[in-house]
Design a protein around this motif. Structure first.
Motif, mmCIF file in Angstrom:
data_model
loop_
_atom_site.group_PDB
_atom_site.id
_atom_site.type_symbol
_atom_site.label_atom_id
_atom_site.label_comp_id
_atom_site.label_asym_id
_atom_site.label_seq_id
_atom_site.Cartn_x
_atom_site.Cartn_y
_atom_site.Cartn_z
ATOM 1 N N ALA A 190 -3.455 13.794 3.200
ATOM 2 C CA ALA A 190 -2.816 12.551 2.763
ATOM 3 C C ALA A 190 -3.817 11.659 2.052
ATOM 4 C CB ALA A 190 -2.227 11.812 3.961
ATOM 5 N N LEU A 191 -3.297 10.777 1.234
ATOM 6 C CA LEU A 191 -4.092 9.800 0.499
ATOM 7 C C LEU A 191 -3.443 8.438 0.686
ATOM 8 C CD1 LEU A 191 -6.265 9.105 -1.709
ATOM 9 C CD2 LEU A 191 -4.461 9.552 -3.385
ATOM 10 N N VAL A 192 -4.257 7.427 0.986
ATOM 11 C CA VAL A 192 -3.778 6.055 1.118
ATOM 12 C C VAL A 192 -4.473 5.235 0.045
ATOM 13 C CG1 VAL A 192 -3.661 4.017 2.606
ATOM 14 C CG2 VAL A 192 -3.491 6.304 3.613
ATOM 15 N N PHE A 193 -3.704 4.424 -0.683
ATOM 16 C CA PHE A 193 -4.338 3.537 -1.650
ATOM 17 C C PHE A 193 -3.621 2.182 -1.664
ATOM 18 C CE2 PHE A 193 -1.412 6.256 -4.002
ATOM 19 C CZ PHE A 193 -0.730 5.392 -4.844
ATOM 20 N N SER A 202 0.848 -1.186 0.000
ATOM 21 C CA SER A 202 0.000 0.000 0.000
ATOM 22 C C SER A 202 0.883 1.236 0.000
ATOM 23 C CB SER A 202 -0.905 0.009 1.233
ATOM 24 O OG SER A 202 -1.815 -1.065 1.186
ATOM 25 N N THR A 203 0.325 2.352 -0.433
ATOM 26 C CA THR A 203 1.063 3.611 -0.517
ATOM 27 C C THR A 203 0.297 4.700 0.211
ATOM 28 O OG1 THR A 203 2.007 3.033 -2.664
ATOM 29 C CG2 THR A 203 1.962 5.376 -2.109
ATOM 30 N N ARG A 230 -6.037 10.920 -9.593
ATOM 31 C CA ARG A 230 -7.128 10.137 -10.182
ATOM 32 C C ARG A 230 -6.732 8.676 -10.049
ATOM 33 N NH1 ARG A 230 -9.930 11.428 -15.167
ATOM 34 N NH2 ARG A 230 -8.300 10.157 -16.115
ATOM 35 N N LEU A 231 -7.644 7.870 -9.526
ATOM 36 C CA LEU A 231 -7.358 6.467 -9.248
ATOM 37 C C LEU A 231 -8.431 5.574 -9.846
ATOM 38 C CD1 LEU A 231 -6.968 8.077 -6.149
ATOM 39 C CD2 LEU A 231 -5.436 6.146 -6.132
ATOM 40 N N GLY A 232 -8.031 4.367 -10.217
ATOM 41 C CA GLY A 232 -8.975 3.380 -10.735
ATOM 42 C C GLY A 232 -8.380 1.996 -10.644
ATOM 43 N N SER A 253 5.470 16.567 -2.242
ATOM 44 C CA SER A 253 4.814 15.502 -1.488
ATOM 45 C C SER A 253 5.840 14.426 -1.175
ATOM 46 C CB SER A 253 3.631 14.919 -2.270
ATOM 47 O OG SER A 253 4.067 14.384 -3.498
ATOM 48 N N VAL A 254 5.506 13.599 -0.209
ATOM 49 C CA VAL A 254 6.354 12.457 0.133
ATOM 50 C C VAL A 254 5.458 11.230 0.190
ATOM 51 C CG1 VAL A 254 6.199 12.876 2.630
ATOM 52 C CG2 VAL A 254 8.107 11.550 1.726
ATOM 53 N N THR A 255 5.921 10.138 -0.400
ATOM 54 C CA THR A 255 5.171 8.893 -0.356
ATOM 55 C C THR A 255 5.960 7.842 0.412
ATOM 56 O OG1 THR A 255 6.068 8.085 -2.461
ATOM 57 C CG2 THR A 255 3.996 9.310 -2.564
ATOM 58 N N PHE A 256 5.207 6.942 1.004
ATOM 59 C CA PHE A 256 5.776 5.813 1.742
ATOM 60 C C PHE A 256 5.011 4.564 1.317
ATOM 61 C CE2 PHE A 256 5.933 9.549 4.457
ATOM 62 C CZ PHE A 256 7.237 9.574 4.900
ATOM 63 N N GLN A 257 5.700 3.445 1.236
ATOM 64 C CA GLN A 257 5.046 2.163 0.994
ATOM 65 C C GLN A 257 5.064 1.366 2.288
ATOM 66 O OE1 GLN A 257 7.518 3.215 -1.501
ATOM 67 N NE2 GLN A 257 5.691 4.149 -2.360
#
Length: 138
Positions: free
Chosen positions: A99-102, A43-44, A56-58, A120-124
């Motif tokens: 923040a957004l989690v997907f 997950s991110t 935009r997510l799908g 922005s910074v992302t983490f997995q």
């Protein structure tokens, strides 16, 4: 130390995991990433530090995935070339401090909608696993 992990995570297992995967993203107004799927099975979470970014997510189209297809089926921009194209199922614009989690396997694209530089910074993370997501997709 429990400081610095997200509320839904176990501080003991999550802290080392998050500290090993940060990626910092910078983009000017109108910049971003074409629709793609990340190559990892985690997950991110993306935290917007400044500026605004539209996500935009799908879901991946099941008919476009099989063991016989090449692994680059959803590299940058490839989603647009699939039969029927790609349509996002959700769109959200992040402001600084949001923040957004997907879950893993989500097609996603970004666009900086602010005039100033967006940072922005992302983490997995693998823990907690995205069980509900996988259960619904199987």
């Amino acid at each position: 130390d429990a400081a610095g992990v997200f509320y839904f995570m176990d501080p003991v297992s999550a802290a080392p995991e998050l500290s090993s995967s940060p990626e910092v993203w910078l983009s000017s107004g109108g910049g971003g990433a074409q629709a793609h799927v990340d190559g990892h099975c985690e997950s991110t979470i993306s935290v917007q530090l400044s500026g605004r970014k539209r996500w935009r997510l799908g879901h991946v189209q099941v008919e476009n995935v099989s063991p016989l297809r090449p692994s680059n089926t959803y590299e940058d921009g490839m989603a647009y070339r699939h039969p029927g194209g790609w349509a996002a199922g959700a769109s959200v614009e992040l402001q600084a401090g949001e923040a957004l989690v997907f879950p893993p396997g989500m097609v996603h694209e970004t666009l900086t909608t602010s005039e100033e530089c967006a940072v922005s910074v992302t983490f997995q993370f693998a823990t907690p696993p995205a069980l509900r997501h996988w259960r619904n997709r199987l």
